[in-house]
Design a protein around this motif. Sequence first.
Motif, mmCIF file in Angstrom:
data_model
loop_
_atom_site.group_PDB
_atom_site.id
_atom_site.type_symbol
_atom_site.label_atom_id
_atom_site.label_comp_id
_atom_site.label_asym_id
_atom_site.label_seq_id
_atom_site.Cartn_x
_atom_site.Cartn_y
_atom_site.Cartn_z
ATOM 1 N N GLY A 175 0.761 -1.233 0.000
ATOM 2 C CA GLY A 175 0.000 0.000 0.000
ATOM 3 C C GLY A 175 0.796 1.290 0.000
ATOM 4 N N VAL A 176 2.131 1.209 -0.077
ATOM 5 C CA VAL A 176 2.952 2.421 -0.042
ATOM 6 C C VAL A 176 2.702 3.277 -1.278
ATOM 7 N N GLN A 177 2.772 2.673 -2.468
ATOM 8 C CA GLN A 177 2.542 3.448 -3.696
ATOM 9 C C GLN A 177 1.105 3.932 -3.772
ATOM 10 N N ARG A 178 0.149 3.131 -3.304
ATOM 11 C CA ARG A 178 -1.258 3.539 -3.305
ATOM 12 C C ARG A 178 -1.405 4.831 -2.508
ATOM 13 N N GLU A 179 -0.829 4.879 -1.322
ATOM 14 C CA GLU A 179 -0.935 6.078 -0.488
ATOM 15 C C GLU A 179 -0.206 7.258 -1.112
ATOM 16 N N MET A 180 0.919 7.007 -1.762
ATOM 17 C CA MET A 180 1.655 8.074 -2.431
ATOM 18 C C MET A 180 0.805 8.666 -3.559
ATOM 19 N N VAL A 181 0.203 7.798 -4.370
ATOM 20 C CA VAL A 181 -0.639 8.258 -5.478
ATOM 21 C C VAL A 181 -1.843 9.023 -4.934
ATOM 22 N N ARG A 182 -2.490 8.500 -3.896
ATOM 23 C CA ARG A 182 -3.643 9.186 -3.295
ATOM 24 C C ARG A 182 -3.252 10.580 -2.793
ATOM 25 N N SER A 183 -2.088 10.690 -2.188
ATOM 26 C CA SER A 183 -1.611 11.970 -1.671
ATOM 27 C C SER A 183 -1.410 12.979 -2.803
ATOM 28 N N ILE A 184 -0.799 12.524 -3.901
ATOM 29 C CA ILE A 184 -0.575 13.395 -5.062
ATOM 30 C C ILE A 184 -1.916 13.849 -5.639
ATOM 31 N N LEU A 185 -2.842 12.908 -5.798
ATOM 32 C CA LEU A 185 -4.147 13.246 -6.368
ATOM 33 C C LEU A 185 -4.892 14.237 -5.479
ATOM 34 N N ALA A 186 -4.809 14.049 -4.160
ATOM 35 C CA ALA A 186 -5.527 14.916 -3.220
ATOM 36 C C ALA A 186 -5.024 16.355 -3.265
ATOM 37 N N ARG A 187 -3.748 16.547 -3.571
ATOM 38 C CA ARG A 187 -3.208 17.914 -3.561
ATOM 39 C C ARG A 187 -3.129 18.553 -4.953
ATOM 40 N N THR A 188 -3.562 17.831 -5.985
ATOM 41 C CA THR A 188 -3.522 18.358 -7.349
ATOM 42 C C THR A 188 -4.829 19.076 -7.637
ATOM 43 N N GLU A 189 -4.746 20.393 -7.823
ATOM 44 C CA GLU A 189 -5.955 21.216 -7.907
ATOM 45 C C GLU A 189 -6.882 20.871 -9.066
ATOM 46 N N PHE A 190 -6.361 20.330 -10.162
ATOM 47 C CA PHE A 190 -7.226 20.026 -11.297
ATOM 48 C C PHE A 190 -7.755 18.591 -11.285
ATOM 49 N N VAL A 191 -7.512 17.851 -10.197
ATOM 50 C CA VAL A 191 -8.120 16.527 -10.026
ATOM 51 C C VAL A 191 -9.480 16.748 -9.368
ATOM 52 N N ALA A 192 -10.552 16.410 -10.084
ATOM 53 C CA ALA A 192 -11.909 16.615 -9.579
ATOM 54 C C ALA A 192 -12.300 15.518 -8.601
ATOM 55 N N ALA A 193 -11.886 14.273 -8.867
ATOM 56 C CA ALA A 193 -12.261 13.144 -8.018
ATOM 57 C C ALA A 193 -11.328 11.968 -8.299
ATOM 58 N N PHE A 194 -11.229 11.058 -7.321
ATOM 59 C CA PHE A 194 -10.497 9.806 -7.518
ATOM 60 C C PHE A 194 -11.055 8.757 -6.570
ATOM 61 N N ARG A 195 -10.925 7.507 -6.996
ATOM 62 C CA ARG A 195 -11.429 6.382 -6.205
ATOM 63 C C ARG A 195 -10.715 5.116 -6.639
ATOM 64 N N ASP A 196 -10.828 4.075 -5.811
ATOM 65 C CA ASP A 196 -10.288 2.784 -6.217
ATOM 66 C C ASP A 196 -11.027 2.315 -7.465
ATOM 67 N N ALA A 197 -10.309 1.626 -8.320
ATOM 68 C CA ALA A 197 -10.907 1.098 -9.547
ATOM 69 C C ALA A 197 -11.850 -0.050 -9.211
ATOM 70 N N PRO A 198 -12.832 -0.308 -10.080
ATOM 71 C CA PRO A 198 -13.664 -1.498 -9.876
ATOM 72 C C PRO A 198 -12.799 -2.756 -10.019
ATOM 73 N N ALA A 199 -13.277 -3.857 -9.486
ATOM 74 C CA ALA A 199 -12.506 -5.107 -9.465
ATOM 75 C C ALA A 199 -11.968 -5.488 -10.841
#
Length: 95
Positions: A54-78
């Motif tokens: 989960g290290v890269q997952r958290e890193m990616v989530r952190s980047i997405l959360a602070r990127t102003e032009f990212v409207a939304a993000f979520r885990d992909a469907p199965a």
Amino acid sequence: MEEEPEPVRIPVTDVFDLHSVPPRDVEAVVEEYLMEAQRLGLGALRIVHGRGIGVQREMVRSILARTEFVAAFRDAPAEAGGWGAMIVTLRRMLR
């Protein structure tokens, strides 16, 4: 004096798989990918970071959360990677 190697050019599509990116480069590469994807007008992306511990997952989530032009993000469907990938929606650029 040793020359810097040429940067690796990666085609920007709506799917980006981080498996070939060294962990130390993930942050910079994802930030650059997001900027280029927005510049190209892509609206929906899938970033595959893998499951692991989960290290890269958290890193990616952190980047997405602070990127102003990212409207939304979520885990992909199965069927698209589940918790090993993120579905990202970008805001459209105002021209």
